[in-house]
Design a protein around this motif. Sequence first.
Motif, PDB file in Angstrom:
ATOM      1  N   PHE A   1      -3.994   4.389 -12.713  1.00  0.00           N
ATOM      2  CA  PHE A   1      -3.206   4.727 -13.624  1.00  0.00           C
ATOM      3  C   PHE A   1      -2.348   5.352 -14.522  1.00  0.00           C
ATOM      4  CE2 PHE A   1      -2.512   4.589 -18.458  1.00  0.00           C
ATOM      5  CZ  PHE A   1      -1.321   4.244 -18.466  1.00  0.00           C
ATOM      6  N   ASP A   2      -4.001   7.130 -14.080  1.00  0.00           N
ATOM      7  CA  ASP A   2      -3.640   8.005 -14.447  1.00  0.00           C
ATOM      8  C   ASP A   2      -2.199   8.823 -13.486  1.00  0.00           C
ATOM      9  OD1 ASP A   2      -5.077   7.757 -16.663  1.00  0.00           O
ATOM     10  OD2 ASP A   2      -7.305   8.524 -15.657  1.00  0.00           O
ATOM     11  N   GLN A   3      -2.907   8.266 -12.373  1.00  0.00           N
ATOM     12  CA  GLN A   3      -1.957   9.170 -11.752  1.00  0.00           C
ATOM     13  C   GLN A   3       0.268   8.442 -11.487  1.00  0.00           C
ATOM     14  OE1 GLN A   3      -3.500   7.546  -7.684  1.00  0.00           O
ATOM     15  NE2 GLN A   3      -3.849   8.948  -7.488  1.00  0.00           N
ATOM     16  N   PHE A   4       0.387   6.999 -11.633  1.00  0.00           N
ATOM     17  CA  PHE A   4       1.308   7.391 -12.081  1.00  0.00           C
ATOM     18  C   PHE A   4       1.561   7.466 -13.331  1.00  0.00           C
ATOM     19  CE2 PHE A   4       4.319   3.132 -14.093  1.00  0.00           C
ATOM     20  CZ  PHE A   4       4.344   4.014 -13.449  1.00  0.00           C
ATOM     21  N   ALA A   5       0.994   7.254 -14.348  1.00  0.00           N
ATOM     22  CA  ALA A   5       1.279   7.971 -15.962  1.00  0.00           C
ATOM     23  C   ALA A   5       1.817   9.661 -15.362  1.00  0.00           C
ATOM     24  CB  ALA A   5       0.333   7.489 -16.972  1.00  0.00           C
ATOM     25  N   LYS A   6       0.745  10.685 -14.681  1.00  0.00           N
ATOM     26  CA  LYS A   6       0.980  11.261 -15.185  1.00  0.00           C
ATOM     27  C   LYS A   6       2.556  12.467 -14.250  1.00  0.00           C
ATOM     28  CE  LYS A   6      -1.294  15.330 -13.174  1.00  0.00           C
ATOM     29  NZ  LYS A   6      -2.343  16.303 -13.039  1.00  0.00           N
ATOM     30  N   LYS A   7       2.362  11.450 -12.800  1.00  0.00           N
ATOM     31  CA  LYS A   7       3.856  11.560 -12.133  1.00  0.00           C
ATOM     32  C   LYS A   7       5.192  11.728 -12.517  1.00  0.00           C
ATOM     33  CE  LYS A   7       4.979  10.377  -7.731  1.00  0.00           C
ATOM     34  NZ  LYS A   7       5.266   9.811  -6.129  1.00  0.00           N
ATOM     35  N   TYR A   8       5.830  10.476 -13.595  1.00  0.00           N
ATOM     36  CA  TYR A   8       6.803  10.488 -14.459  1.00  0.00           C
ATOM     37  C   TYR A   8       6.960  10.482 -15.798  1.00  0.00           C
ATOM     38  CZ  TYR A   8       8.020   8.336 -10.401  1.00  0.00           C
ATOM     39  OH  TYR A   8       8.462   7.406  -9.101  1.00  0.00           O
ATOM     40  N   GLY A   9       5.440  11.959 -16.429  1.00  0.00           N
ATOM     41  CA  GLY A   9       5.643  12.172 -17.520  1.00  0.00           C
ATOM     42  C   GLY A   9       5.239  10.925 -18.581  1.00  0.00           C
TER      43      GLY A   9
ATOM     44  N   ALA B   1       1.342  -2.802 -15.653  1.00  0.00           N
ATOM     45  CA  ALA B   1       0.315  -4.121 -15.566  1.00  0.00           C
ATOM     46  C   ALA B   1       1.391  -4.814 -15.460  1.00  0.00           C
ATOM     47  CB  ALA B   1       0.141  -4.772 -17.602  1.00  0.00           C
ATOM     48  N   LYS B   2       3.042  -5.281 -15.657  1.00  0.00           N
ATOM     49  CA  LYS B   2       4.451  -5.954 -15.120  1.00  0.00           C
ATOM     50  C   LYS B   2       4.313  -5.420 -13.107  1.00  0.00           C
ATOM     51  CE  LYS B   2       8.420  -7.751 -16.774  1.00  0.00           C
ATOM     52  NZ  LYS B   2       9.591  -6.994 -17.135  1.00  0.00           N
ATOM     53  N   PHE B   3       4.395  -5.095 -12.820  1.00  0.00           N
ATOM     54  CA  PHE B   3       5.010  -4.494 -11.266  1.00  0.00           C
ATOM     55  C   PHE B   3       3.587  -3.999 -10.739  1.00  0.00           C
ATOM     56  CE2 PHE B   3       8.668  -3.521 -13.996  1.00  0.00           C
ATOM     57  CZ  PHE B   3       9.610  -4.119 -13.538  1.00  0.00           C
ATOM     58  N   GLY B   4       2.286  -3.768 -11.056  1.00  0.00           N
ATOM     59  CA  GLY B   4       1.059  -3.450  -9.999  1.00  0.00           C
ATOM     60  C   GLY B   4       1.142  -2.299  -9.814  1.00  0.00           C
ATOM     61  N   PRO B   5       0.186  -2.371  -9.769  1.00  0.00           N
ATOM     62  CA  PRO B   5      -0.397  -0.721  -8.813  1.00  0.00           C
ATOM     63  C   PRO B   5       0.325   0.306  -7.706  1.00  0.00           C
ATOM     64  CG  PRO B   5      -1.965  -1.604  -8.288  1.00  0.00           C
ATOM     65  CD  PRO B   5      -1.097  -2.513  -8.737  1.00  0.00           C
ATOM     66  N   SER B   6       1.077  -0.677  -7.384  1.00  0.00           N
ATOM     67  CA  SER B   6       2.219  -0.493  -5.564  1.00  0.00           C
ATOM     68  C   SER B   6       2.144   0.928  -6.121  1.00  0.00           C
ATOM     69  CB  SER B   6       2.784  -1.381  -5.392  1.00  0.00           C
ATOM     70  OG  SER B   6       3.587  -0.370  -4.396  1.00  0.00           O
ATOM     71  N   SER B   7       2.819   1.719  -5.232  1.00  0.00           N
ATOM     72  CA  SER B   7       3.312   3.355  -5.453  1.00  0.00           C
ATOM     73  C   SER B   7       4.753   2.982  -4.479  1.00  0.00           C
ATOM     74  CB  SER B   7       2.395   4.429  -4.324  1.00  0.00           C
ATOM     75  OG  SER B   7       2.747   4.500  -3.112  1.00  0.00           O
ATOM     76  N   VAL B   8       5.342   1.743  -4.188  1.00  0.00           N
ATOM     77  CA  VAL B   8       5.809   1.395  -3.403  1.00  0.00           C
ATOM     78  C   VAL B   8       6.921   0.503  -4.497  1.00  0.00           C
ATOM     79  CG1 VAL B   8       7.555   0.424  -1.319  1.00  0.00           C
ATOM     80  CG2 VAL B   8       5.195   1.510  -1.109  1.00  0.00           C
ATOM     81  N   GLU B   9       6.596   0.087  -5.151  1.00  0.00           N
ATOM     82  CA  GLU B   9       6.514  -1.142  -5.710  1.00  0.00           C
ATOM     83  C   GLU B   9       8.026   0.312  -7.034  1.00  0.00           C
ATOM     84  OE1 GLU B   9       8.049  -4.079  -6.305  1.00  0.00           O
ATOM     85  OE2 GLU B   9       6.939  -4.352  -3.797  1.00  0.00           O
ATOM     86  N   LEU B  10       6.823   0.640  -7.581  1.00  0.00           N
ATOM     87  CA  LEU B  10       6.807   1.210  -9.024  1.00  0.00           C
ATOM     88  C   LEU B  10       7.552   3.145  -8.349  1.00  0.00           C
ATOM     89  CD1 LEU B  10       2.696   1.850 -10.437  1.00  0.00           C
ATOM     90  CD2 LEU B  10       4.878   0.757 -11.074  1.00  0.00           C
ATOM     91  N   ASP B  11       7.056   3.490  -7.439  1.00  0.00           N
ATOM     92  CA  ASP B  11       8.568   4.379  -7.418  1.00  0.00           C
ATOM     93  C   ASP B  11       9.939   3.802  -6.909  1.00  0.00           C
ATOM     94  OD1 ASP B  11       6.430   5.967  -7.011  1.00  0.00           O
ATOM     95  OD2 ASP B  11       6.887   6.516  -5.289  1.00  0.00           O
TER      96      ASP B  11
ATOM     97  N   GLN C   1       0.978  -0.607   0.110  1.00  0.00           N
ATOM     98  CA  GLN C   1      -0.090   0.008   0.343  1.00  0.00           C
ATOM     99  C   GLN C   1       1.154   1.517   0.436  1.00  0.00           C
ATOM    100  OE1 GLN C   1      -3.040   0.335  -0.566  1.00  0.00           O
ATOM    101  NE2 GLN C   1      -3.815  -2.335   0.116  1.00  0.00           N
ATOM    102  N   PRO C   2       1.179   2.768  -0.105  1.00  0.00           N
ATOM    103  CA  PRO C   2      -0.642   2.810  -0.777  1.00  0.00           C
ATOM    104  C   PRO C   2      -0.206   1.860  -2.521  1.00  0.00           C
ATOM    105  CG  PRO C   2       0.857   4.709  -0.727  1.00  0.00           C
ATOM    106  CD  PRO C   2       1.285   3.736  -0.067  1.00  0.00           C
ATOM    107  N   HIS C   3      -1.997   2.037  -3.416  1.00  0.00           N
ATOM    108  CA  HIS C   3      -1.597   2.402  -4.757  1.00  0.00           C
ATOM    109  C   HIS C   3      -1.634   3.362  -5.891  1.00  0.00           C
ATOM    110  CE1 HIS C   3      -3.115  -1.861  -3.373  1.00  0.00           C
ATOM    111  NE2 HIS C   3      -1.829  -1.492  -3.436  1.00  0.00           N
TER     112      HIS C   3
END
Length: 59
Positions: free
Chosen positions: A18-26, A37-47, A13-15
């Motif tokens: 899709f739009d938040q992730f794309a916008k945050k990193y341009g 799709a590959k790493f899921g919505p976890s903000s920790v993992e994606l960051d 957590q937190p998640h």
Amino acid sequence: MLQSKGNPRRLRQPHYTFDQFAKKYGLSSDEARVLFAKFGPSSVELDLLMKAKGMQPVR
């Protein structure tokens, strides 16, 4: 326990949406879709992933 496709690890957590992730990193929709799709919505993992790729959030 929540699981993402093909990934037995528990989702953190937190998640992002899709739009938040794309916008945050341009990211383009296609690029963000592949990573999301590959790493899921976890903000920790994606960051962590984006940091490892040397990408900073856009301002």
